[in-house]
Motif scaffolding. Structure first.
Motif, PDB file in Angstrom:
ATOM      1  N   MET A  15       0.828  -1.204   0.000  1.00  0.00           N
ATOM      2  CA  MET A  15       0.000   0.000   0.000  1.00  0.00           C
ATOM      3  C   MET A  15       0.863   1.255   0.000  1.00  0.00           C
ATOM      4  O   MET A  15       0.639   2.182  -0.794  1.00  0.00           O
ATOM      5  N   TYR A  16       1.859   1.299   0.864  1.00  0.00           N
ATOM      6  CA  TYR A  16       2.682   2.500   1.000  1.00  0.00           C
ATOM      7  C   TYR A  16       3.485   2.786  -0.268  1.00  0.00           C
ATOM      8  O   TYR A  16       3.495   3.918  -0.769  1.00  0.00           O
ATOM      9  N   TYR A  19       1.374   3.843  -3.187  1.00  0.00           N
ATOM     10  CA  TYR A  19       0.978   5.237  -3.004  1.00  0.00           C
ATOM     11  C   TYR A  19       2.121   6.186  -3.369  1.00  0.00           C
ATOM     12  O   TYR A  19       1.892   7.275  -3.905  1.00  0.00           O
ATOM     13  N   ARG A  20       3.347   5.742  -3.133  1.00  0.00           N
ATOM     14  CA  ARG A  20       4.507   6.564  -3.454  1.00  0.00           C
ATOM     15  C   ARG A  20       4.839   6.540  -4.940  1.00  0.00           C
ATOM     16  O   ARG A  20       5.735   7.232  -5.393  1.00  0.00           O
ATOM     17  N   THR A 370      -4.594  -2.101  -2.061  1.00  0.00           N
ATOM     18  CA  THR A 370      -3.971  -2.072  -3.383  1.00  0.00           C
ATOM     19  C   THR A 370      -4.290  -0.798  -4.151  1.00  0.00           C
ATOM     20  O   THR A 370      -3.620  -0.494  -5.142  1.00  0.00           O
ATOM     21  N   GLY A 371      -5.314  -0.044  -3.701  1.00  0.00           N
ATOM     22  CA  GLY A 371      -5.725   1.140  -4.443  1.00  0.00           C
ATOM     23  C   GLY A 371      -6.331   0.792  -5.780  1.00  0.00           C
ATOM     24  O   GLY A 371      -6.310   1.580  -6.716  1.00  0.00           O
ATOM     25  N   PRO A 417      -6.908   7.994  -1.561  1.00  0.00           N
ATOM     26  CA  PRO A 417      -6.070   8.945  -2.323  1.00  0.00           C
ATOM     27  C   PRO A 417      -5.042   8.322  -3.253  1.00  0.00           C
ATOM     28  O   PRO A 417      -4.648   8.950  -4.240  1.00  0.00           O
ATOM     29  N   HIS A 418      -4.589   7.073  -2.972  1.00  0.00           N
ATOM     30  CA  HIS A 418      -3.535   6.481  -3.800  1.00  0.00           C
ATOM     31  C   HIS A 418      -4.092   5.725  -4.995  1.00  0.00           C
ATOM     32  O   HIS A 418      -3.326   5.159  -5.775  1.00  0.00           O
ATOM     33  N   ASN A 419      -5.410   5.709  -5.179  1.00  0.00           N
ATOM     34  CA  ASN A 419      -6.014   5.037  -6.324  1.00  0.00           C
ATOM     35  C   ASN A 419      -5.572   5.682  -7.635  1.00  0.00           C
ATOM     36  O   ASN A 419      -5.568   6.909  -7.770  1.00  0.00           O
ATOM     37  N   ILE A 423      -5.984   9.675  -8.906  1.00  0.00           N
ATOM     38  CA  ILE A 423      -4.812  10.499  -9.227  1.00  0.00           C
ATOM     39  C   ILE A 423      -4.888  11.016 -10.657  1.00  0.00           C
ATOM     40  O   ILE A 423      -4.606  12.196 -10.928  1.00  0.00           O
ATOM     41  N   HIS A 433      -5.135  17.065  -4.769  1.00  0.00           N
ATOM     42  CA  HIS A 433      -5.960  16.319  -3.812  1.00  0.00           C
ATOM     43  C   HIS A 433      -6.599  17.274  -2.800  1.00  0.00           C
ATOM     44  O   HIS A 433      -7.761  17.106  -2.422  1.00  0.00           O
ATOM     45  N   TYR A 437     -10.237  16.282  -3.431  1.00  0.00           N
ATOM     46  CA  TYR A 437     -10.454  14.907  -2.975  1.00  0.00           C
ATOM     47  C   TYR A 437     -11.603  14.755  -1.979  1.00  0.00           C
ATOM     48  O   TYR A 437     -12.271  13.722  -1.943  1.00  0.00           O
TER      49      TYR A 437
END
Length: 465
Positions: A15-16, A19-20, A370-371, A417-419, A423, A433, A437
């Motif tokens: 996930m992290y 997102y990055r 998983t976004g 937010p990481h989807n 984005i 965002h 968002y």
């Protein structure tokens, strides 16, 4: 217990790092093998990679590649022929400026329900929305939420017959088709649409009271209301391919394919399968092929370079399917570890007497991690699909209801937010965002979650309908 800790750490890292901005295609195998190492199976790492990860990845591509490919080609042809923009213009002109928000939402909904991808819809509709909102003094920050309501909510997971991959993935697991639990799906769709419109209109009225206006923005897109016949097709020509997708899919699913002699599918040569496990995929594949041919025939003079359109459509299908397939391979490895049994039993035990609740929680959590709606749904069903099918039989729950809950559960926490779609839409609109968002969260997460709870409640009380 050490193995379970490794699985949890692996999920957190996935996930992290996703997102990055790191590619899931790289992350998925590395983090799957990370979990293997934590389980004390370092001597089996290469076997896990070649025999489990790659088998899971390859199996997903074998099953769903035609949908990704044809969907991408269809969307590109709708875009390059001008059909997508024609449809969007129609709603804006007919509904008028007073219903600007509704016109944008319905434009996106019609296009996505007809099989056009979110990204094509976004590029076709955003310039129109930007010009309309600017003229009417509606804040630009609300455009992403309007696009999301039409393209990423009810037409993606709830509305019966939608060709979205999120509605197709559950079919082979529950032996269902795209029209599973139609009554519940329609009720959920109505709720999401009306609730979403209520929220957006409320936000518009609040902005007007505060005299916020469109805002100061540097526009990178330009929209002209003057679209001549030579530049784009008529509404009838533009809509015909969408009607083809919807009608052919329905006719094949309900009338033609069930009446064919398909006894041969039960032989070893064809994998000892049944028509019920493939009828939905067959129907939508045939419908999309005919729809693509329809666009080409009807829009020959509008498509500048057919070869380039087809090539770009084909190329754009590769990354999405490999992203999702990599996540499926990841899930296959995780499901094969001893620590997963502890996790699986815990998740099923969240609602021991109602697998619908457990299914909804598991898919939502994995989609959020998983976004990705399709990624989370694929991991959940590839690892626990058989378990949920057995539980459905044990508690006399309709497989169609399990299908609809699974599909809708994928379309809520996925939009954190990481989807990738979130984005992309925000970037397409030239916003951040921070600006957009909050409203996207209400539209794509909170309202679909409420609709999902409603479907589970009605399904538990009255069964599938």
């Amino acid at each position: 217990m050490i193995g379970l800790i490794g699985i949890i750490l692996s999920l957190i890292l996935l996930m992290y790092l996703a997102y990055r901005g790191y590619s899931v295609i790289i992350l998925a195998p590395l983090l799957a093998l990370f979990a293997v190492l934590w389980s004390g199976l370092s001597h089996e790492v290469l076997g896990f990679y070649s025999q489990i990860f790659m088998t899971g990845l390859g199996g997903y591509i074998i099953k769903y590649f035609p949908l990704f490919l044809l969907g991408a080609v269809f969307g590109k042809l709708m875009d390059d022929s001008g059909s997508a923009k024609t449809i969007a213009n129609f709603f804006v002109e007919k509904l008028g400026h007073k219903r600007a928000m509704l016109s944008i939402v319905l434009s996106c909904a019609i296009l996505t329900y007809g099989g056009v991808s979110l990204f094509v819809v976004g590029f076709a509709v955003f310039p129109i929305a930007a010009a309309l909102f600017k003229e009417l003094g509606i804040p630009k920050r609300l455009i992403p939420a309007a696009i999301v309501l039409g393209a990423l909510t009810f037409t993606m997971t709830a509305l019966p017959g939608t060709p979205a991959i999120q509605n197709a993935i559950p079919m082979p697991f529950f032996n269902t088709d795209l029209y599973a639990a139609p009554g519940l799906g329609i009720l959920a769709s109505i709720f999401i649409l009306f609730s979403g419109m209520w929220w957006l209109n409320k936000r518009v009225n609040s902005a007007h009271l505060n005299q916020e206006g469109y805002g100061q923005h540097v526009e990178s897109h330009h929209y002209s209301k003057e679209l001549t016949q030579s530049e784009s097709p008529s509404l009838m020509i533009a809509m015909t391919p969408i009607f083809v997708v919807i009608i052919i899919n329905l006719v094949l699913t309900k009338l033609i394919l069930p009446n064919l002699d398909t006894a041969y599918l039960a032989t070893d040569k064809f994998g000892n399968t049944s028509l019920s496990s493939v009828v939905g995929l067959w129907a939508i594949i045939c419908a999309l092929i005919l729809a693509c041919l329809t666009i080409i025939v009807l829009n020959w003079k509008y498509i500048a370079n057919l070869k380039d359109s087809l090539q770009q459509g084909v190329s754009s299908s590769f990354l999405p399917i490999f992203n999702t397939a990599s996540e499926v391979g990841y899930g296959s490895v995780i499901a094969s570890l001893a620590g997963f049994i502890i996790l699986r039993d815990f998740l099923v035990g969240l609602a021991p007497n109602n697998p619908l609740i457990s299914e909804a929680i598991v898919i939502n959590v994995l989609a959020g991690i998983t976004g990705s709606a399709s990624g989370g749904l694929s991991i959940a069903l590839n690892t626990m699909g058989e378990t949920y099918m057995n539980l459905a039989q044990q508690f006399s729950i309709s497989p169609e209801l399990m299908h609809r809950v699974a599909s809708m559960a994928s379309g809520a926490l996925d939009s954190l937010p990481h989807n990738g779609a979130v984005i992309t839409i925000i970037a397409l609109c030239g916003l951040t965002h921070k600006q957009s968002y909050y409203d996207m969260f209400i539209i794509a997460v909170i309202i679909p979650l409420i609709a999902l709870i409603g479907v589970i409640t009605l399904g538990t009380m009255f069964g599938s309908f």
